[in-house]
Design a protein around this motif. Structure first.
Motif, PDB file in Angstrom:
ATOM      1  N   ASP A 153       0.855  -1.171   0.000  1.00 57.96           N
ATOM      2  CA  ASP A 153       0.000   0.000   0.000  1.00 57.96           C
ATOM      3  C   ASP A 153       0.900   1.233   0.000  1.00 57.96           C
ATOM      4  O   ASP A 153       2.122   1.133   0.111  1.00 57.96           O
ATOM      5  N   TRP A 154       0.299   2.409  -0.092  1.00 52.06           N
ATOM      6  CA  TRP A 154       1.085   3.622  -0.314  1.00 52.06           C
ATOM      7  C   TRP A 154       2.180   3.776   0.738  1.00 52.06           C
ATOM      8  O   TRP A 154       1.923   3.724   1.943  1.00 52.06           O
ATOM      9  N   HIS A 203      -4.520   1.691  -3.437  1.00 48.91           N
ATOM     10  CA  HIS A 203      -3.905   0.506  -4.033  1.00 48.91           C
ATOM     11  C   HIS A 203      -4.956  -0.564  -4.320  1.00 48.91           C
ATOM     12  O   HIS A 203      -5.709  -0.965  -3.429  1.00 48.91           O
ATOM     13  N   SER A 205      -5.044  -4.336  -4.989  1.00 48.33           N
ATOM     14  CA  SER A 205      -4.107  -5.459  -4.796  1.00 48.33           C
ATOM     15  C   SER A 205      -4.348  -6.575  -5.808  1.00 48.33           C
ATOM     16  O   SER A 205      -4.572  -7.731  -5.444  1.00 48.33           O
ATOM     17  N   PRO A 485       0.103  -3.839   5.642  1.00 50.50           N
ATOM     18  CA  PRO A 485      -0.105  -2.967   4.477  1.00 50.50           C
ATOM     19  C   PRO A 485       1.137  -2.772   3.623  1.00 50.50           C
ATOM     20  O   PRO A 485       1.029  -2.368   2.459  1.00 50.50           O
TER      21      PRO A 485
END
Length: 504
Positions: A153-154, A203, A205, A485
């Motif tokens: 994730d970010w 995001h 996935s 994450p």
């Protein structure tokens, strides 16, 4: 080992061991593709709102294949770099900006997975960001899919060294954004950078992009800039006997380039005469020795020292750490002073040079595990993540720097639930909750003679205590189910090497 557990009829452990072995195979992704249902829903049919317009950089690749692929996904496209649309300014004049338009900057030759447009449209509905990005893989000339990138994730810190967004995302942009970048050769990347200010990138996935090539990580060449001036720091070192380790640790601190450093040694019932003589002979002007008797409780020992500490920063340091370069502490301190950072962890190596710690992944082994363990520092690893500064969920307290105010704000280390194991993980997660994210800093590298002084928990009493701490970690932080994450659901929870998940 996997066959041993199968012979012993421990099938779950056998599958876990086999998954780790298979995950490192060159054909692991081929196996993953066979095992996974890789079809993405196309419920949001082509042509529906919100509209997405592809901007294709035609400098390289087969434009026809990309156009056919986009047409199959119901996505219109503009070819940037042709006679009709030579630059972004021209493209901006041809776009209908009255619609709630998202742009997809891609390179000619790249393709979308079937259903990618629908996946993006579904994500747009709940997005509060200017960027939505997805996972990707590479596709060879013969159409074989390789090298999947299951992304975190970010992670803004990681992005500074590794552009994992460009070419695999959609962005919210305005006409002036395109006009401002007209004539630039790297406009796909710079469009992404301009969109970063609009909320936290979202995001998806799933692998939505099949690419010919992707940006490579950029290894940082120098340590982080020093804070000016560097704040005072208290280094806390728990110890028991093993004066040889302690001497090496203290000699390393003496050679460390740091202007205002306090050393606090907390002795936990040493009874070795040489150790006691050494502690008694330390110059009190440079070292403070505190006594902490009773059963080993790492959390209580450090909390006791923090009460006495004078530094604005704290460095929790194991006595089996060996310093190998003088700037490690200044590098970590500069990061710890940032408003958005909590605990800072170093890259720790085994004495043979392999990585022992490069950040901590929550949920690994249904608890927490050290990322990239046993990798050589100069290996490629997983997109060179072990060599890049980045936010992580936790770092080890074997070498951890944090401001004293933030340490105290979350109540320090948990003495009751985590007397020995997982206290660092719990501390980091509590700091993260307050908005002070853990950070891994590989430009600070030390050697860790792991658990040499205390040993491992192989006796019945130690094993029982560890089991209790594991239960507490699962109860408090849900590590049996949670997905870190900064890891990925399709990366194995059974391996610290960031390999594709093949286990059930």
């Amino acid at each position: 080992m996997a066959m041993w557990w199968r012979i012993r009829r421990k099938r779950l452990r056998s599958r876990g061991q086999m998954a780790r072995l298979l995950g490192t195979s060159p054909r692991a992704y081929d196996m993953w593709l066979m095992l996974r249902d890789d079809v993405i829903s196309t419920a949001n049919s082509s042509g529906e709102k919100p509209p997405i317009l592809a901007l294709i950089d035609v400098k390289a690749g087969l434009v026809e294949e990309t156009l056919e692929n986009l047409e199959a996904e119901g996505l219109p496209a503009l070819l940037i770099g042709t006679a009709d649309v030579p630059d972004l300014a021209t493209a901006a004049r041809q776009i209908d900006w009255s619609a709630a338009l998202w742009l997809m900057p891609i390179v000619a030759g790249d393709r979308l997975a079937r259903g990618a447009a629908s996946a993006y449209r579904a994500a747009i509905a709940g997005a509060k960001a200017g960027i939505i990005y997805a996972d990707d893989d590479l596709i060879s000339k013969d159409g074989r899919r390789t090298a999947p990138h299951f992304k975190p994730d970010w992670n803004s810190e990681l992005y500074q060294h590794f552009d994992y967004l460009s070419g695999a995302c959609i962005i919210w942009a305005l006409r002036n954004d395109l006009e401002a970048l007209s004539g630039t050769s790297d406009w796909p990347r710079r469009l992404v950078e301009r969109a970063l200010g609009e909320g936290t990138p979202l995001h998806i996935s799933k692998i939505l992009h099949h690419r010919q090539q992707r940006p490579r990580p950029q290894l940082p060449a120098a340590p982080a800039s020093r804070a000016n001036p560097l704040p005072s720091i208290s280094v806390v070192i728990p110890t028991r006997n093993r004066v040889d380790l302690l001497k090496t640790c203290l000699n390393g601190l003496a050679a460390t380039d740091y202007p205002d450093l306090e050393v606090i040694i907390v002795d936990n019932d040493s009874d070795d005469p040489q150790t006691l003589e050494f502690l008694a002979g330390l110059d009190p002007a440079g070292h403070r020795v505190l006594r902490h008797g009773g059963a080993f409780n790492y959390s209580a020992i450090n909390n006791r020292a923090v009460e006495e500490a004078r530094g604005r920063l704290l460095c929790l340091l194991n006595n089996d750490i060996e310093v190998i370069e003088p700037n490690w502490l200044a590098t970590m301190a500069a990061q710890a002073m940032r408003d958005d950072v909590g605990a800072v962890g170093a890259r720790l190596l085994y004495p043979d040079g392999r990585i022992q710690h490069a950040g901590v992944v929550i949920g690994m082994g249904n608890a927490a595990g050290h990322a990239h363990r046993f990798l050589q520092p100069d290996e490629e690893g997983y997109f060179q993540r072990h060599a890049l500064p980045q936010f992580v969920s936790a770092v080890t307290a074997a070498c951890l720097v944090v401001t004293r105010d933030r340490f105290n704000a979350v109540g320090g280390l948990d003495e009751r639930n985590f007397s020995v194991a997982f206290n660092d993980v719990d501390l980091c997660l509590r700091l993260n909750q307050r908005g002070w994210q853990s950070l891994y800093e590989p430009r600070a590298t030390l050697i860790h003679h792991e658990s040499v002084s205390r040993g491992f928990d192989r006796d019945p009493l130690g094993a029982a205590r560890l089991a209790g701490e594991l239960d507490a970690l699962k109860r408090l932080w849900g590590t049996g189910e949670v997905v870190d994450p900064f890891h990925h659901p399709e990366l194995s929870r059974a391996s610290e090497r960031f390999v594709v998940r093949l286990e059930a």
